[in-house]
Design a protein around this motif. Structure first.
Motif, PDB file in Angstrom:
ATOM      1  N   PHE A  20       0.776  -1.258  -0.013  1.00 52.78           N
ATOM      2  CA  PHE A  20       0.053  -0.076   0.207  1.00 52.78           C
ATOM      3  C   PHE A  20       1.014   1.379   0.183  1.00 52.78           C
ATOM      4  O   PHE A  20       0.561   2.327   0.691  1.00 52.78           O
ATOM      5  N   LEU A  21       1.973   1.080  -0.898  1.00 51.62           N
ATOM      6  CA  LEU A  21       2.626   2.716  -1.060  1.00 51.62           C
ATOM      7  C   LEU A  21       1.909   3.381  -1.759  1.00 51.62           C
ATOM      8  O   LEU A  21       1.022   3.025  -2.716  1.00 51.62           O
ATOM      9  N   LYS A  22       2.234   4.807  -1.700  1.00 46.18           N
ATOM     10  CA  LYS A  22       1.727   5.674  -2.477  1.00 46.18           C
ATOM     11  C   LYS A  22       2.508   6.895  -2.886  1.00 46.18           C
ATOM     12  O   LYS A  22       3.646   7.075  -2.214  1.00 46.18           O
ATOM     13  N   GLU A  23       2.197   7.717  -3.720  1.00 45.09           N
ATOM     14  CA  GLU A  23       2.870   8.735  -4.130  1.00 45.09           C
ATOM     15  C   GLU A  23       3.459   9.591  -3.078  1.00 45.09           C
ATOM     16  O   GLU A  23       2.969  10.045  -2.122  1.00 45.09           O
ATOM     17  N   GLY A  24       4.795   9.794  -3.027  1.00 47.05           N
ATOM     18  CA  GLY A  24       5.516  10.636  -2.083  1.00 47.05           C
ATOM     19  C   GLY A  24       5.832   9.838  -0.863  1.00 47.05           C
ATOM     20  O   GLY A  24       6.842  10.296  -0.158  1.00 47.05           O
ATOM     21  N   ASP A  25       5.816   8.421  -0.903  1.00 49.06           N
ATOM     22  CA  ASP A  25       6.428   7.907   0.226  1.00 49.06           C
ATOM     23  C   ASP A  25       7.709   7.615   0.143  1.00 49.06           C
ATOM     24  O   ASP A  25       8.615   7.550  -0.947  1.00 49.06           O
ATOM     25  N   ARG A  26       8.524   7.428   1.222  1.00 52.64           N
ATOM     26  CA  ARG A  26       9.913   7.170   1.318  1.00 52.64           C
ATOM     27  C   ARG A  26       9.963   5.598   1.796  1.00 52.64           C
ATOM     28  O   ARG A  26       9.440   5.312   3.043  1.00 52.64           O
ATOM     29  N   VAL A  27      10.684   5.014   1.014  1.00 52.32           N
ATOM     30  CA  VAL A  27      10.846   3.513   1.400  1.00 52.32           C
ATOM     31  C   VAL A  27      12.131   2.975   0.927  1.00 52.32           C
ATOM     32  O   VAL A  27      12.900   3.433   0.102  1.00 52.32           O
ATOM     33  N   ALA A  28      12.552   1.962   1.830  1.00 52.36           N
ATOM     34  CA  ALA A  28      13.821   1.218   1.769  1.00 52.36           C
ATOM     35  C   ALA A  28      13.779  -0.154   1.584  1.00 52.36           C
ATOM     36  O   ALA A  28      12.871  -0.932   1.971  1.00 52.36           O
ATOM     37  N   ASP A  29      14.441  -0.546   0.368  1.00 55.02           N
ATOM     38  CA  ASP A  29      14.626  -2.154   0.135  1.00 55.02           C
ATOM     39  C   ASP A  29      15.731  -2.595   0.895  1.00 55.02           C
ATOM     40  O   ASP A  29      17.090  -2.280   0.602  1.00 55.02           O
ATOM     41  N   LEU A  30      15.704  -3.074   1.898  1.00 55.30           N
ATOM     42  CA  LEU A  30      16.709  -3.708   3.071  1.00 55.30           C
ATOM     43  C   LEU A  30      17.477  -4.924   2.446  1.00 55.30           C
ATOM     44  O   LEU A  30      16.682  -6.163   2.483  1.00 55.30           O
ATOM     45  N   GLY A  31      18.613  -4.912   1.825  1.00 56.80           N
ATOM     46  CA  GLY A  31      19.099  -6.023   1.317  1.00 56.80           C
ATOM     47  C   GLY A  31      18.629  -6.120  -0.042  1.00 56.80           C
ATOM     48  O   GLY A  31      18.105  -7.377  -0.488  1.00 56.80           O
ATOM     49  N   ALA A  32      18.653  -5.118  -0.904  1.00 55.06           N
ATOM     50  CA  ALA A  32      18.193  -4.818  -2.244  1.00 55.06           C
ATOM     51  C   ALA A  32      18.797  -5.962  -2.914  1.00 55.06           C
ATOM     52  O   ALA A  32      18.151  -6.233  -4.119  1.00 55.06           O
ATOM     53  N   ALA A  53      17.897   1.816  -1.775  1.00 52.48           N
ATOM     54  CA  ALA A  53      18.246   0.333  -2.152  1.00 52.48           C
ATOM     55  C   ALA A  53      19.450   0.315  -1.256  1.00 52.48           C
ATOM     56  O   ALA A  53      20.555   0.615  -1.686  1.00 52.48           O
ATOM     57  N   CYS A  54      19.077  -0.643  -0.131  1.00 53.69           N
ATOM     58  CA  CYS A  54      20.126  -0.641   0.821  1.00 53.69           C
ATOM     59  C   CYS A  54      20.641  -1.829   0.607  1.00 53.69           C
ATOM     60  O   CYS A  54      20.385  -3.076   0.906  1.00 53.69           O
ATOM     61  N   GLU A  55      22.215  -2.217   0.435  1.00 50.97           N
ATOM     62  CA  GLU A  55      22.901  -3.246   0.264  1.00 50.97           C
ATOM     63  C   GLU A  55      24.348  -3.465   0.913  1.00 50.97           C
ATOM     64  O   GLU A  55      25.091  -2.055   0.932  1.00 50.97           O
ATOM     65  N   ILE A  56      24.954  -4.278   1.578  1.00 54.49           N
ATOM     66  CA  ILE A  56      26.092  -4.539   1.981  1.00 54.49           C
ATOM     67  C   ILE A  56      27.124  -4.908   1.114  1.00 54.49           C
ATOM     68  O   ILE A  56      28.381  -4.470   1.560  1.00 54.49           O
ATOM     69  N   GLN A  57      27.008  -5.477  -0.040  1.00 59.35           N
ATOM     70  CA  GLN A  57      27.921  -5.835  -1.022  1.00 59.35           C
ATOM     71  C   GLN A  57      28.305  -4.456  -1.881  1.00 59.35           C
ATOM     72  O   GLN A  57      27.309  -4.283  -2.553  1.00 59.35           O
TER      73      GLN A  57
END
Length: 182
Positions: A20-32, A53-57
């Motif tokens: 249920f994301l909407k226009e203007g939201d701030r979201v992270a993909d943890l382990g993208a 897009a959060c990634e450790i590698q």
């Protein structure tokens, strides 16, 4: 190698409808990882939103930047992050409306520390959407000893000040649920 088995594995366009994301939201993909969810997330939050897009590698962080450029996803910012370290995610406190954790929970060595870090970056009431493997499937995903059951994952989230909002279908070999930061 990409396996194409419709309806069997996680399909970003399908499971993202449960976020249920909407226009203007701030979201992270943890382990993208390789960016499997980037396009659907970037589209959902629109031009005024932001996807981290959060990634450790580090090699994958560079690849995520290239994927975003090639696909014209100007609202995507790849970040090198350590999900299990305090302030290891380079996002300020309380900045996100939502975060997704897809096929990553089983990989985390210190799951409680990671959940503390996820809480830090989510705004009050922000949502964490978790999708992970229900089993070790034909050499894909976790080894049997690494599988985190849905009940164990929900209990872990609840023990770290998240409240279960809903469960959702995520494919034949995955579970999905959403928890709210309390």
């Amino acid at each position: 190698m990409t396996l194409v088995m419709p309806g069997r594995f996680v399909e970003p366009e399908v499971v993202a409808t449960h976020f249920f994301l909407k226009e203007g939201d701030r979201v992270a993909d943890l382990g993208a990882g390789s960016g499997f969810f980037l396009k659907v997330l970037a589209t959902a939050v629109g031009g005024s939103g932001k996807v981290y897009a959060c990634e450790i590698q580090k090699g994958l962080v560079e690849k995520l930047g290239e994927v975003a450029r090639v696909q014209g996803l100007s609202n995507v910012s790849p970040l090198w992050c350590d999900l299990e370290e305090p302030n290891g995610i380079k996002i300020a406190d309380g900045q996100l409306d939502a975060a997704i954790l897809v096929n990553t929970l089983f990989l985390l060595e210190n799951k409680a520390a990671a959940l503390t870090e996820f809480r830090r970056i989510l705004r009050p009431g922000g949502m964490l959407h978790v999708i992970d493997w229900t089993e070790s499937f034909g050499g894909l995903g976790p080894q049997p000893s690494q599988v985190v059951t849905k009940d164990a994952a929900i209990a872990l989230c609840e023990a770290n000040q998240f409240m279960l909002e809903k469960e959702f279908p995520a494919g034949d070999h995955h579970y999905g649920f959403s928890v709210r930061k309390i």
